[in-house]
Design an enzyme around this catalytic site. Structure first.
Site, PDB file in Angstrom:
ATOM      1  CB  THR A  77      -0.933   0.004   1.235  1.00 12.19           C
ATOM      2  OG1 THR A  77      -1.707  -1.199   1.216  1.00 12.19           O
ATOM      3  CG2 THR A  77      -1.855   1.205   1.241  1.00 12.19           C
ATOM      4  CG  HIS A 207       1.388  -9.316   4.516  1.00 10.51           C
ATOM      5  ND1 HIS A 207       0.086  -9.749   4.520  1.00 10.51           N
ATOM      6  CD2 HIS A 207       1.369  -8.109   3.915  1.00 10.51           C
ATOM      7  CE1 HIS A 207      -0.696  -8.830   3.959  1.00 10.51           C
ATOM      8  NE2 HIS A 207       0.068  -7.827   3.577  1.00 10.51           N
ATOM      9  CB  CYS A 330      -5.731  -7.313   2.552  1.00  5.25           C
ATOM     10  SG  CYS A 330      -5.992  -7.940   0.899  1.00  5.25           S
TER      11      CYS A 330
HETATM   12  N1  PLP Z   1      -2.240  -5.059  -3.735  1.00  4.87           N
HETATM   13  C1  PLP Z   1      -2.795  -6.292  -3.739  1.00  4.87           C
HETATM   14  C2  PLP Z   1      -3.088  -6.977  -5.038  1.00  4.87           C
HETATM   15  C3  PLP Z   1      -3.089  -6.943  -2.545  1.00  4.87           C
HETATM   16  O1  PLP Z   1      -3.634  -8.159  -2.554  1.00  4.87           O
HETATM   17  C4  PLP Z   1      -2.797  -6.271  -1.331  1.00  4.87           C
HETATM   18  C5  PLP Z   1      -3.161  -6.958  -0.086  1.00  4.87           C
HETATM   19  O2  PLP Z   1      -3.415  -6.498   0.915  1.00  4.87           O
HETATM   20  C6  PLP Z   1      -2.201  -4.997  -1.377  1.00  4.87           C
HETATM   21  C7  PLP Z   1      -1.943  -4.429  -2.594  1.00  4.87           C
HETATM   22  C8  PLP Z   1      -1.815  -4.254  -0.124  1.00  4.87           C
HETATM   23  O3  PLP Z   1      -0.678  -4.848   0.428  1.00  4.87           O
HETATM   24  P1  PLP Z   1      -0.122  -4.478   1.893  1.00  4.87           P
HETATM   25  O4  PLP Z   1      -0.957  -5.249   2.847  1.00  4.87           O
HETATM   26  O5  PLP Z   1       1.293  -4.944   1.890  1.00  4.87           O
HETATM   27  O6  PLP Z   1      -0.212  -3.015   2.056  1.00  4.87           O
END
Ligand code: PLP
Length: 377
Positions: A77, A207, A330
């Site tokens: 993110t 993660h 998420c």
């Molecule tokens: N992009 C995708 C395709 C995801 O599946 C996720 C999952 O949460 C994210 C971005 C965001 O990742 P993070 O949790 O590392 O911020």
């Protein structure tokens, strides 16, 4: 009291556990080797620095980029927000798809009322609608950003990136468009090479690949991008691009998880395909439709719509111990609604199952039996 439930967890696209190798690699950096890696004067800080360098090498080797192209962030993110903001500050739009993850979708549209010109449509299987995509490319100003979601978190669909990037970089060459790829779900699930993809930016997260939560990376192509403005300013760490004390244990865990992923990609894939086949064989008598691109999809992901049932709420209740996802855990409820409704997939009848390394045949069979017995009443 923590209860181990990993066998019946079928939501590995939302997150993964830290693999034992990554956990062991991280442990000393929480306590014994705790020095600030930006310190210059102690042997312990040199140890932290060299652990961070080693992690970069492990990640670079999995992705096919060079170590110096990696900047650590708190996760995908943040990486996505950083790239997008760099373009937004310069008044340049970002073209995204209607089914992008909220991390991209919300940031790209931040402060915009009329955004139709900057969202391209997807085909019902999650692939890019090339006709609409080309139309939207035509309307972009020179130097704008195109963002692509490599492997879809809900559907599992994997984009044909080579085809899309050559369209952007060759057919629309005069526009000098830049490409960002959200590779969060792709990392470790199949092999790809950053350099060969001919992209400019890549975001990813530890993660989702059996590394710890709270660490990710932005990869910036040094051949095409001369500078990006810092997203977080402060003490000047990471060449002044992303200030803040580096989180050595998480970074070490990320690197180790990538090293393990590069060794296990084929083994993991074979394991997931076996479980997928078993699950589909077991439920073959039910009325269902698989969503996504069935030819080119993440091996661990099943997105399934059950016919004949208007609302699967009772099933979802029964499946609580199995942690299957009705949506992207998420992200938010509205994210799921937007993605499924863009694809004309009935949300209330659809669920996502995503397998992981610790999923086994017995648990998959148990899940299939539970679905069968609940739906047949
Ligand atoms: N992009 C995708 C395709 C995801 O599946 C996720 C999952 O949460 C994210 C971005 C965001 O990742 P993070 O949790 O590392 O911020």
């Amino acid at each position: 009291m923590v209860r181990a439930m990993s066998k019946t967890f079928f939501d590995y696209n939302s997150t993964t556990p830290v693999c034992p190798e990554a956990l062991n690699a991280m442990l000393p950096y929480f306590s014994e080797v705790f020095a600030n890696p930006s310190g210059q004067t102690s042997e312990m800080s040199w140890q932290s620095q060299s652990a961070i360098k080693a992690s970069k090498k492990q990640i670079a080797s999995l992705i096919g980029c060079s170590d110096s192209e990696i900047t650590f962030t708190s996760g995908a993110t943040e990486s996505i927000n950083w790239v997008f903001e760099d373009f937004q500050k310069r008044g340049l739009p970002i073209l995204i798809s209607d089914i992008d993850h909220d991390a991209s979708f919300q940031k790209a549209l931040q402060g915009k009322d009329n955004c139709g010109d900057f969202i391209f449509t997807s085909n019902t299987d999650g692939s890019v609608n090339l006709e609409d995509f080309s139309k939207k490319l035509l309307n972009l100003p020179e130097g704008a950003l195109v963002s692509l979601l490599y492997a879809h978190n809900e559907l599992g669909t994997i984009l044909n990136l080579e085809e899309i990037t050559s369209l952007v970089k060759e057919k629309f060459k005069q526009k000098k468009l830049l490409i960002h790829v959200d590779a969060t779900q792709a990392l470790g699930k199949f092999k790809f090479n950053f350099r060969k993809l001919k992209i400019d930016f890549l975001s990813c997260s530890a993660h989702k690949v059996y590394g710890p939560k709270g660490v990710g990376a932005l990869v910036v192509n040094k051949d095409t991008i001369s500078s990006i403005s810092p997203f977080i300013c402060g003490g000047g760490q990471q060449d002044g691009l992303r200030s803040g004390t580096l989180n050595t244990p998480l970074i070490v865990g990320f690197g180790k998880a990538c090293e393990i992923a590069s060794l296990k990609t084929s083994e993991d894939k074979a394991h997931y395909l076996k479980l997928k086949k078993l699950f589909l064989d077991e439920i073959k008598d039910l009325d269902f439709k698989l969503n996504g691109d069935l030819e080119c999809s993440l091996a661990n992901t099943i997105n399934i719509t059950f016919g004949g049932w208007k609302n699967l709420a009772p099933l979802f209740l029964e499946l609580l111990p199995y942690s299957v996802s009705q949506s992207s855990a998420c992200s938010t409820e509205s994210n799921k609604k937007r993605i499924l409704s863009s694809l004309d997939i009935p949300e209330a009848q659809t669920l996502r199952i995503s397998f992981g390394r610790t999923s086994d045949e017995e648990a998959v069979s148990g899940l299939a039996q539970k679905i069968k017995s609940t739906l047949r009443g």
